[in-house]
Each structure stands twice: as structure tokens, then as C-alpha cells.
Design a protein around this motif. Structure first.
Motif, PDB file in Angstrom:
ATOM      1  N   THR A   1       0.833  -1.209   0.000  1.00  0.00           N
ATOM      2  CA  THR A   1       0.000   0.000   0.000  1.00  0.00           C
ATOM      3  C   THR A   1       0.864   1.255   0.000  1.00  0.00           C
ATOM      4  OG1 THR A   1      -1.706  -1.182   1.254  1.00  0.00           O
ATOM      5  CG2 THR A   1      -1.861   1.215   1.180  1.00  0.00           C
ATOM      6  N   ALA A   2       0.546   2.171  -0.882  1.00  0.00           N
ATOM      7  CA  ALA A   2       1.282   3.432  -0.961  1.00  0.00           C
ATOM      8  C   ALA A   2       0.457   4.560  -0.361  1.00  0.00           C
ATOM      9  CB  ALA A   2       1.608   3.757  -2.421  1.00  0.00           C
ATOM     10  N   VAL A   3       1.142   5.513   0.253  1.00  0.00           N
ATOM     11  CA  VAL A   3       0.462   6.704   0.762  1.00  0.00           C
ATOM     12  C   VAL A   3      -0.202   7.419  -0.413  1.00  0.00           C
ATOM     13  CG1 VAL A   3       0.793   8.965   1.825  1.00  0.00           C
ATOM     14  CG2 VAL A   3       1.979   6.962   2.739  1.00  0.00           C
ATOM     15  N   GLY A   4      -1.461   7.796  -0.243  1.00  0.00           N
ATOM     16  CA  GLY A   4      -2.216   8.443  -1.298  1.00  0.00           C
ATOM     17  C   GLY A   4      -3.097   7.484  -2.080  1.00  0.00           C
ATOM     18  N   GLU A   5      -2.941   6.192  -1.811  1.00  0.00           N
ATOM     19  CA  GLU A   5      -3.729   5.183  -2.531  1.00  0.00           C
ATOM     20  C   GLU A   5      -5.173   5.159  -2.030  1.00  0.00           C
ATOM     21  OE1 GLU A   5      -3.599   0.321  -3.157  1.00  0.00           O
ATOM     22  OE2 GLU A   5      -1.765   1.439  -2.673  1.00  0.00           O
ATOM     23  N   ARG A   6      -6.101   4.967  -2.958  1.00  0.00           N
ATOM     24  CA  ARG A   6      -7.524   4.837  -2.612  1.00  0.00           C
ATOM     25  C   ARG A   6      -7.829   3.374  -2.284  1.00  0.00           C
ATOM     26  NH1 ARG A   6     -11.145   8.994  -4.807  1.00  0.00           N
ATOM     27  NH2 ARG A   6      -9.835  10.759  -5.440  1.00  0.00           N
ATOM     28  N   ILE A   7      -8.600   3.181  -1.188  1.00  0.00           N
ATOM     29  CA  ILE A   7      -8.910   1.834  -0.713  1.00  0.00           C
ATOM     30  C   ILE A   7     -10.384   1.771  -0.327  1.00  0.00           C
ATOM     31  CG2 ILE A   7      -8.181  -0.015   0.847  1.00  0.00           C
ATOM     32  CD1 ILE A   7      -5.790   1.797   1.613  1.00  0.00           C
ATOM     33  N   ARG A   8     -11.014   0.662  -0.632  1.00  0.00           N
ATOM     34  CA  ARG A   8     -12.384   0.425  -0.175  1.00  0.00           C
ATOM     35  C   ARG A   8     -12.330  -0.276   1.174  1.00  0.00           C
ATOM     36  NH1 ARG A   8     -16.908   2.765  -1.704  1.00  0.00           N
ATOM     37  NH2 ARG A   8     -18.134   0.850  -1.494  1.00  0.00           N
TER      38      ARG A   8
ATOM     39  N   VAL B   1     -11.636   5.316   1.031  1.00  0.00           N
ATOM     40  CA  VAL B   1     -10.746   6.168   1.819  1.00  0.00           C
ATOM     41  C   VAL B   1      -9.394   6.255   1.119  1.00  0.00           C
ATOM     42  CG1 VAL B   1     -11.840   5.715   4.043  1.00  0.00           C
ATOM     43  CG2 VAL B   1     -10.055   4.172   3.207  1.00  0.00           C
ATOM     44  N   VAL B   2      -8.605   7.214   1.553  1.00  0.00           N
ATOM     45  CA  VAL B   2      -7.241   7.386   1.040  1.00  0.00           C
ATOM     46  C   VAL B   2      -6.265   7.142   2.190  1.00  0.00           C
ATOM     47  CG1 VAL B   2      -5.564   9.093   0.213  1.00  0.00           C
ATOM     48  CG2 VAL B   2      -7.846   8.978  -0.814  1.00  0.00           C
ATOM     49  N   ALA B   3      -5.205   6.409   1.920  1.00  0.00           N
ATOM     50  CA  ALA B   3      -4.173   6.161   2.930  1.00  0.00           C
ATOM     51  C   ALA B   3      -3.343   7.428   3.131  1.00  0.00           C
ATOM     52  CB  ALA B   3      -3.276   5.006   2.500  1.00  0.00           C
ATOM     53  N   LEU B   4      -3.390   7.986   4.330  1.00  0.00           N
ATOM     54  CA  LEU B   4      -2.625   9.196   4.636  1.00  0.00           C
ATOM     55  C   LEU B   4      -1.248   8.867   5.196  1.00  0.00           C
ATOM     56  CD1 LEU B   4      -5.257  11.542   6.336  1.00  0.00           C
ATOM     57  CD2 LEU B   4      -4.503  11.510   3.950  1.00  0.00           C
ATOM     58  N   ALA B   5      -1.181   7.849   6.054  1.00  0.00           N
ATOM     59  CA  ALA B   5       0.094   7.477   6.668  1.00  0.00           C
ATOM     60  C   ALA B   5       0.037   6.015   7.091  1.00  0.00           C
ATOM     61  CB  ALA B   5       0.390   8.364   7.877  1.00  0.00           C
ATOM     62  N   VAL B   6       1.172   5.342   6.917  1.00  0.00           N
ATOM     63  CA  VAL B   6       1.302   3.941   7.323  1.00  0.00           C
ATOM     64  C   VAL B   6       2.495   3.852   8.268  1.00  0.00           C
ATOM     65  CG1 VAL B   6       1.601   1.564   6.571  1.00  0.00           C
ATOM     66  CG2 VAL B   6       0.395   3.184   5.092  1.00  0.00           C
ATOM     67  N   ASP B   7       2.212   3.606   9.550  1.00  0.00           N
ATOM     68  CA  ASP B   7       3.255   3.550  10.575  1.00  0.00           C
ATOM     69  C   ASP B   7       3.550   2.086  10.880  1.00  0.00           C
ATOM     70  OD1 ASP B   7       4.792   3.574  12.911  1.00  0.00           O
ATOM     71  OD2 ASP B   7       3.887   5.428  13.616  1.00  0.00           O
ATOM     72  N   ARG B   8       4.651   1.565  10.339  1.00  0.00           N
ATOM     73  CA  ARG B   8       4.985   0.154  10.527  1.00  0.00           C
ATOM     74  C   ARG B   8       5.283  -0.186  11.986  1.00  0.00           C
ATOM     75  NH1 ARG B   8       6.592  -3.047   6.185  1.00  0.00           N
ATOM     76  NH2 ARG B   8       6.599  -2.036   4.146  1.00  0.00           N
ATOM     77  N   SER B   9       6.073   0.654  12.652  1.00  0.00           N
ATOM     78  CA  SER B   9       6.524   0.331  14.002  1.00  0.00           C
ATOM     79  C   SER B   9       5.373   0.290  15.000  1.00  0.00           C
ATOM     80  CB  SER B   9       7.587   1.336  14.468  1.00  0.00           C
ATOM     81  OG  SER B   9       7.058   2.653  14.473  1.00  0.00           O
ATOM     82  N   ARG B  10       4.433   1.224  14.872  1.00  0.00           N
ATOM     83  CA  ARG B  10       3.292   1.255  15.790  1.00  0.00           C
ATOM     84  C   ARG B  10       2.051   0.575  15.223  1.00  0.00           C
ATOM     85  NH1 ARG B  10       2.597   7.232  18.089  1.00  0.00           N
ATOM     86  NH2 ARG B  10       2.672   7.773  15.870  1.00  0.00           N
ATOM     87  N   ARG B  11       2.188   0.053  13.989  1.00  0.00           N
ATOM     88  CA  ARG B  11       1.098  -0.669  13.323  1.00  0.00           C
ATOM     89  C   ARG B  11      -0.165   0.198  13.275  1.00  0.00           C
ATOM     90  NH1 ARG B  11      -1.124  -4.769  14.867  1.00  0.00           N
ATOM     91  NH2 ARG B  11      -1.081  -6.083  13.009  1.00  0.00           N
ATOM     92  N   ARG B  12      -0.010   1.417  12.819  1.00  0.00           N
ATOM     93  CA  ARG B  12      -1.123   2.350  12.741  1.00  0.00           C
ATOM     94  C   ARG B  12      -1.323   2.818  11.306  1.00  0.00           C
ATOM     95  NH1 ARG B  12      -0.546   6.334  18.058  1.00  0.00           N
ATOM     96  NH2 ARG B  12      -0.833   4.695  19.641  1.00  0.00           N
ATOM     97  N   LEU B  13      -2.588   2.909  10.930  1.00  0.00           N
ATOM     98  CA  LEU B  13      -2.952   3.336   9.586  1.00  0.00           C
ATOM     99  C   LEU B  13      -3.890   4.527   9.687  1.00  0.00           C
ATOM    100  CD1 LEU B  13      -3.095   2.851   6.505  1.00  0.00           C
ATOM    101  CD2 LEU B  13      -4.981   1.258   6.961  1.00  0.00           C
TER     102      LEU B  13
END
Length: 215
Positions: free
Chosen positions: A137-144, A192-204
């Protein structure tokens, strides 16, 4: 209730840790009273795979009677899994993941010298779905996704199996809203659009507001 020790009483204890900076030493009477248990805990290494039987399920975690471990003098098992370490997936109760009597394999995390336990992780034996999602998943990608929970500060949306992200209140709509119920309901499918993907804290972090803009 009488105290376990009194001032002036002679005790036998084992040193469990030393802090040179604060000039303190931590002692364990349990270690001296249960040398077999203590020796077993000290022999374990982080990341080691241990097997055992689920001995008891409590609201705060799961006790595991380890196949190769000694009996615990107080608890139903030397191994213990906290609720967050049971699964990567969201669940309502520990019984959704394991059952009493079930044989399981877990990863050893650390020795709890206070309770004389081997802290274990069941989820560490399984691939973390969040990391695979982050790879794809890339930041800015649209997801259902489907709305799973509404909270005062926004809405949680499931975008993949075991993956949920937060749409903050400010990102639910182009105009300010006071509560998520004004825009969405649990069960709604939204883009929705992915704004940030935090790997270490597992937050989207997600945004419905950005998804309403033309691509």
C-alpha cells in the motif's frame, strides 16, 4: 493481612537485577524458594519456540502449562500470554482465539521475575498482516473498506483482513462535523485514502475527505 516479611527477619533471596547507577539490587524470595522454576526461566532465550497446553483463560490473559517446564507453585501454568499477544486480529474474548486444553506453540518474550512466569506470544508465531499490507500500500492510494467502529474522534475502517485504520473526525467530510454519526454508520462501505502507514506502531491513518476529491 500479615506481611510476608518483617523488619529484622533473616531471609534467603536471589539477586535478579542490579542498577549500578542508582546503587540498587532487586531480590527474589520466590527464586530462592523455587530453584527449579527459576533455573528454567533463566535458561530460556528470547525468540525461542515453546509448546504447551492452555491451562486457564482469564480476562487479563491465558495461562499455559509448558510441556518442558516445571509446575508453578501458585498459577496453573508457568507460561502466560497477555491479551494483546494472542492474535494480530481483533477479537472480543480470548476464547475466540484459544480454548482450555488446546495444545499451542508460542514464542518466548521474557521472564517475569516478579510472578515467576514465562511471558509468551502466540501472535509472534504468525506473520504480521500489517507488514504485508504496508508493503503493498502506498500513501495516497484509494482503498475500499467497511466501517467497524465509531468513536468520538472518528471512525475505524477495515480495509483488509485484520487491518483497520482510523479516519479522524476532521477527515470524514469536506466540512467540519461534530460526530462521526453525522457521516457514516457501522457497516457502511466507503472509499478512503491512505494518509500514513506507521509500521513500528502498526497504525494506519485514513481520510474519506481526500477520497471525495477527483483522482
Amino acid at each position: 493481612m500479615a506481611s510476608a516479611v518483617q523488619v529484622g527477619r533473616r531471609i534467603t533471596a536471589e539477586v535478579t537485577a542490579v542498577d549500578l547507577h542508582q546503587r540498587r539490587a532487586w531480590l527474589s524470595m520466590a527464586a530462592a524458594e523455587n530453584p527449579e522454576l527459576w533455573a528454567f526461566l533463566m535458561s530460556l532465550r528470547a525468540g525461542e519456540l515453546l509448546s504447551g497446553r492452555v491451562a486457564r483463560i482469564e480476562p487479563f490473559g491465558v495461562f499455559v502449562a509448558l510441556d518442558d517446564g516445571p509446575a508453578h507453585p501458585v498459577y496453573p501454568g508457568v507460561g502466560f500470554i497477555t491479551i494483546p499477544e494472542l492474535s494480530w486480529q481483533r477479537f472480543e474474548a480470548a476464547t475466540d482465539v484459544v480454548q482450555v486444553g488446546q495444545q499451542i506453540s508460542c514464542t518466548f518474550l521474557a521472564a517475569d521475575t516478579t510472578n515467576g512466569e514465562a511471558r509468551l506470544s502466540l501472535r509472534a508465531t504468525q506473520p504480521d498482516p500489517f507488514q504485508a499490507f504496508a508493503d503493498a500500500t502506498a500513501v495516497g492510494e484509494r482503498i475500499r473498506g467497511r466501517v467497524t467502529q465509531l468513536v468520538p474522534f472518528g471512525a475505524f475502517v477495515r480495509v483488509a483482513d485484520g487491518i483497520e485504520g482510523l479516519v479522524h473526525l476532521r477527515d470524514l467530510a469536506p466540512v467540519p462535523v461534530e460526530s462521526p454519526e453525522e457521516i457514516v454508520r457501522v457497516g457502511d462501505e466507503i472509499t478512503v485514502v491512505a494518509l500514513a502507514v506507521d509500521r513500528s506502531r502498526r497504525r494506519l491513518s485514513l481520510s474519506r475527505r481526500h477520497a471525495l476529491r477527483p483522482p
